[in-house]
Each structure stands twice: as C-alpha cells, then as structure tokens.
Design an enzyme around this catalytic site. Structure first.
Site, PDB file in Angstrom:
ATOM      1  N   LYS A  22       0.839  -1.233   0.115  1.00  0.00           N
ATOM      2  CA  LYS A  22       0.060   0.079   0.017  1.00  0.00           C
ATOM      3  C   LYS A  22       0.830   1.058  -0.074  1.00  0.00           C
ATOM      4  CE  LYS A  22      -1.662   1.564   4.184  1.00  0.00           C
ATOM      5  NZ  LYS A  22      -1.304   2.913   4.491  1.00  0.00           N
ATOM      6  N   ASN A  23       1.907   1.238   0.745  1.00  0.00           N
ATOM      7  CA  ASN A  23       2.776   2.457   1.057  1.00  0.00           C
ATOM      8  C   ASN A  23       3.623   2.786  -0.012  1.00  0.00           C
ATOM      9  OD1 ASN A  23       1.119   2.933   3.236  1.00  0.00           O
ATOM     10  ND2 ASN A  23       2.771   2.343   4.855  1.00  0.00           N
ATOM     11  N   CYS A 116      -5.276   9.137   9.572  1.00  0.00           N
ATOM     12  CA  CYS A 116      -4.955   8.435  10.739  1.00  0.00           C
ATOM     13  C   CYS A 116      -5.187   9.236  11.910  1.00  0.00           C
ATOM     14  CB  CYS A 116      -3.637   7.927  10.776  1.00  0.00           C
ATOM     15  SG  CYS A 116      -3.522   5.958   9.837  1.00  0.00           S
ATOM     16  N   ARG A 121       0.571  14.444  13.449  1.00  0.00           N
ATOM     17  CA  ARG A 121       1.208  14.174  11.951  1.00  0.00           C
ATOM     18  C   ARG A 121       1.132  15.654  11.112  1.00  0.00           C
ATOM     19  NH1 ARG A 121      -1.035   8.562   9.943  1.00  0.00           N
ATOM     20  NH2 ARG A 121       0.846   8.874   8.525  1.00  0.00           N
ATOM     21  N   ASP A 305       5.056   0.582  12.221  1.00  0.00           N
ATOM     22  CA  ASP A 305       3.723   0.144  11.428  1.00  0.00           C
ATOM     23  C   ASP A 305       3.477  -1.533  12.126  1.00  0.00           C
ATOM     24  OD1 ASP A 305       3.675   1.727   8.149  1.00  0.00           O
ATOM     25  OD2 ASP A 305       3.352   2.231  10.347  1.00  0.00           O
ATOM     26  N   ARG A 397      -8.677  -0.261   4.803  1.00  0.00           N
ATOM     27  CA  ARG A 397      -7.692   0.650   4.077  1.00  0.00           C
ATOM     28  C   ARG A 397      -6.341   0.073   3.957  1.00  0.00           C
ATOM     29  NH1 ARG A 397      -6.785   5.932   7.496  1.00  0.00           N
ATOM     30  NH2 ARG A 397      -5.356   6.211   5.692  1.00  0.00           N
TER      31      ARG A 397
END
Ligand code: EPZ
Length: 420
Positions: A22-23, A116, A121, A305, A397
């Site tokens: 995903k990232n 998130c 952030r 993560d 997600r």
C-alpha cells in the site's frame, strides 16, 4: 458499519500470498501525474486507500482505472490545482498530490490533511522543503496554498527528521526542478527505492535512493512506464505474527524477506523457527516464545507499523517486556482495546510495559487506526471465545482480502454487514 467476528483459539496453518505494498503503491500512483503518456502499475492491492487515490487522480484530471491488480492511467485533461477537503480528509497520504502538481503547474492548493488518528502528523517538513525549492506558501481558509512563481529550482534540503512522505513529495516535485536537488537525511524505506526506480524508468535522474542522501537532476520530460509495486512488508510482518500468536505455521509467498529483517530477527530471538528463500518466508511456532523488547525506528529499524501487532503477541507470552514508540507521539490507541481483552499493559510516555497473561478472553472491541485494527484481529485469533471487532473500515484501508486470507489459514472469521 461492518464488523468482523472471530472465534479464536485456532492454530493458523498454510500459505498466504502477500499483496503489493500500500505504502509504495500510493506515491507511485501520484507519480503518474508527472507524465501525459500512458502508465501501467502492476501488483496494486485492492484497498480503500488505493480507491481514494484513484478517485483523486480522476478528480485532478488524470484518467486512472483499476482492473484487478493493475492500474492504467492515460492521457489527462488540464489538471485542477485544488485538492478538496472531502478527498484529503480520507487519507493523510493525499499530501503527496503537492509534489506532482507543483512540478506540473507550479501551484497547488491542498486542504489541511486528515487521515489516521495517530498523533498530530504535521506536514512542516514537506512545506519547509518546498520553500527551499522556491515555492511560496500561505495557509488560508483551511487550505495550504503553494505557488512557485518562477518554477521550482533545485537546492540542497536537510530534513530535521527522515520523513517518508516528505522524501516522496520532494522526489515527486524535484524531477522537473531546474538543476540539482539534494535531500540530506532522507528516509531509506524500501518504498522510497521503489518510487525512485519507477521515476528513473520514466526518465528521471535520481541517485542514492535507499541511502540518507538522495540527488535528483531535473529533466524536461518524463515518459509513460510499466512498473510492478514491491510486496507489502507490513502485511507480511502481520501474518508472521499471526502464526506466532496462534502457535501455528505459515508460508508467505511473493514477499521480499530483506524488507522485514528487523521483524524476523526479533521473531527468531523470541524462538520462532524462520526459514527464508528469495521470495518466501516460512515461520513455525515450535516452543513457548520468550518476550522481547522492541524500540521502533525508521528503516531498517523495527517498523512503527508493526508495533501494535507486536504488542498483541507480547501480551500472551510468559514474562515481561517493553515497547518504546519513537516515530509517532501517540501510537498507543490500541492499548485500551487490548486491555478489554485482558491484557496487562502500563503506558508511561513513549513506553508500554507488558506483563504476559494466560489468555485473552474474547470481547467486543473497536478499531482506532489501521495497525491497531490488525493488532485486535491478531488478539481475536488467539482469544478463547468470540471477539467482535467494529470500525473495520480502518482495516480495509491496508489489508487486502483479510478475512479470506485468514479463513484460508484456518481462522474462524466472518464479516457481518451492518444493519442499514
Ligand atoms: C508513512 O507515513 C506511512 N504511510 C506510515 O504508515 C508509516 O507509519 C510512516 O511512514 C513511518 O514509517 C504511507 O507511506 C502512506 P512520516 P508518513 O512522514 O509519511 C512526523 C500505515 O499504517 N512528521 O515518516 O506520514 C510525523 O508526525 C501508515 O500504513 C512531522 O513532524 O510518516 C511522525 O511522527 C501509518 N512533520 C513522523 O514524523 C512532517 O512534515 C514520521 O512521519 C512529516 C512527518
């Protein structure tokens, strides 16, 4: 909202194909804005964040369509320069729209980010870097308005922290900047290397990706590209921990073991049997595992993560250990939910102190963010009895076909559609 119901206590056993990252897919999809020629991106996972990004590209003016795990982009209409709140609020990575639009239009107005629940952030590192490239920035009416009147000029940029997103955003912006850009203290994650590889295949001149100093020589034009996304190292780590927490055994396929060495080293230290080939990892529970402290760090350290998932595992091991979260300032939202399942956890600043308990007992729990959701699913797999996990849109997600993959591994898991 949908729920996941798990009847825990089953050992997981079998094989799982790891999906595309995903990232890595997110910045790579935004990078297609840098060319008007057709692009094909392969091994893209089917996830809510990917759908959000594709909707974003189409809104901006880039035609993007997903077929199975391939995304094709084609010629674009004139790009809009505004990224509206209703798209940006869904996904923090939307901030990556800034780099490509600055590169193509010399301007972008992006709504302040959402995403998130893990900490504030901010995007100060991104904005400072854009200013170094010659952009002026003002915040007005909830939008960050960025303009480079004379176009972007290459420069030397020193990050106060090796931010993954900021490194990606500057790569995306600097490919067309005049002259040379140097990023000092860049993020070194595999996803940065994947993005740089794709941009170089398009005609960029990027060197040093994966090290702390990256150089980008600006070019005039980038061509279309066909690129396959690297495997998702966080999904892979999550399934290894699923095998450990259920005392089972698992074979991960389509994975790059080098990308999750920090996690497999720790699992070996705890007592898991781990065998690797170039693109598989076999993990087997062979004896009672010993708890091991972790301290999260930027790549190649232990990934933040995987912190929540690791915590779920440590809760069930005889003995004590600690977790130190160094990357985000508020990434312990899963502690309260794990305590509802019976965990013995004490939070003290950046630390969580863990005392192993005999077992979790199933209970209704609620997901706060993507990786916290993964931790609760793992805890549910190990808990005796029934756990119901709500707000699983967070899980959607980041984990492709989660229930199917877990069911194929022997879990008693089902998704319950919410009553409308
Ligand atoms: C990326 O987020 C990942 N997301 C995150 O994964 C991951 O946790 C994070 O990198 C760290 O590895 C994507 O790639 C889409 P950062 P990003 O900028 O880029 C602070 C998941 O679960 N910071 O490296 O947002 C920030 O607050 C997600 O898949 C600033 O202060 O991470 C954080 O404390 C969650 N100012 C730290 O740096 C800035 O301008 C790391 O952030 C930027 C960041």
């Amino acid at each position: 909202m949908d729920k996941i119901i798990i009847n825990g206590g089953k050992k997981l056993r079998g094989e799982v194909n790891i999906s595309g990252s995903k990232n890595s897919a997110l910045p790579i999809l935004f990078a297609t804005l840098l060319t008007d020629e057709p692009c094909t991106i392969e091994n893209v996972p089917s996830l809510a964040d990917i759908n959000t990004t594709i909707a974003f590209l189409n809104f901006i003016g880039k035609r993007a369509v997903k077929n199975g795990s391939n995304v094709s982009t084609s010629v674009s209409a004139k790009y809009k320069h505004i990224a509206p709140y209703d798209l940006v609020r869904k996904m923090r990575a939307s901030v990556l729209i800034m780099g490509p639009l600055l590169a193509r239009l010399n301007r972008v107005d992006v709504s302040l980010p959402g995403g998130c629940a893990i900490g504030a952030r901010p995007i100060d590192i991104h904005l400072e870097a854009f200013k170094k490239l010659g952009a002026d920035i003002e915040v007005e009416g909830g939008y960050v308005k960025t303009v480079a009147k004379k176009g972007l000029e290459g420069n030397e940029i020193k990050f106060r922290f090796p931010s993954v997103g900021a490194t990606e955003n500057i790569l995306l912006a600097a490919v067309y900047a005049k002259g040379k850009t140097k990023i000092i203290n860049a993020a070194k994650e595999p996803e940065i290397i994947d993005l740089a590889d794709m941009l170089n295949k398009m005609g960029s001149k990027i060197s040093g990706a994966g090290t702390k100093t990256i150089t980008i020589e600006g070019v005039e034009k980038l061509s279309g590209v066909k690129h396959s996304v690297i495997p998702d190292r966080i999904e892979a780590a999550t399934y290894l921990i699923a095998a450990a927490i259920t005392r089972g055994e698992i074979l991960l396929k389509d994975v790059n073991p080098k990308h999750l060495k920090a996690v497999t080293d720790k699992l070996k230290k705890c007592g898991m049997k781990i065998e690797e080939t170039e693109n598989t990892i076999f993990a087997k529970w062979v004896k009672d595992l010993k708890p091991c402290d972790i301290s999260t760090a930027v790549y190649p350290g232990f990934p933040t993560d995987v912190q929540a998932q690791w915590m779920a595992l440590m809760c069930l091991l005889k003995g004590k250990c600690s977790i130190r979260e160094n990357v985000f300032e508020n990434r312990f939202l899963h502690v309260a939910e794990l305590q509802r399942l019976g965990a013995d956890l004490t939070v003290d600043g950046k630390f969580v102190y863990i005392k192993g308990v005999e077992r979790f007992s199933g209970a209704p729990v609620m997901v706060s963010d993507l990786r916290a959701g993964a931790a609760l699913a793992l805890a549910g797999l190990a808990a005796k009895g029934r756990s119901s996990i709500s707000r699983i849109y967070h899980l959607d997600r980041g984990y492709e076909f989660l229930e199917k993959k877990l069911k194929d591994l022997g879990a008693d898991i089902k998704r319950v559609k919410s009553e409308k």
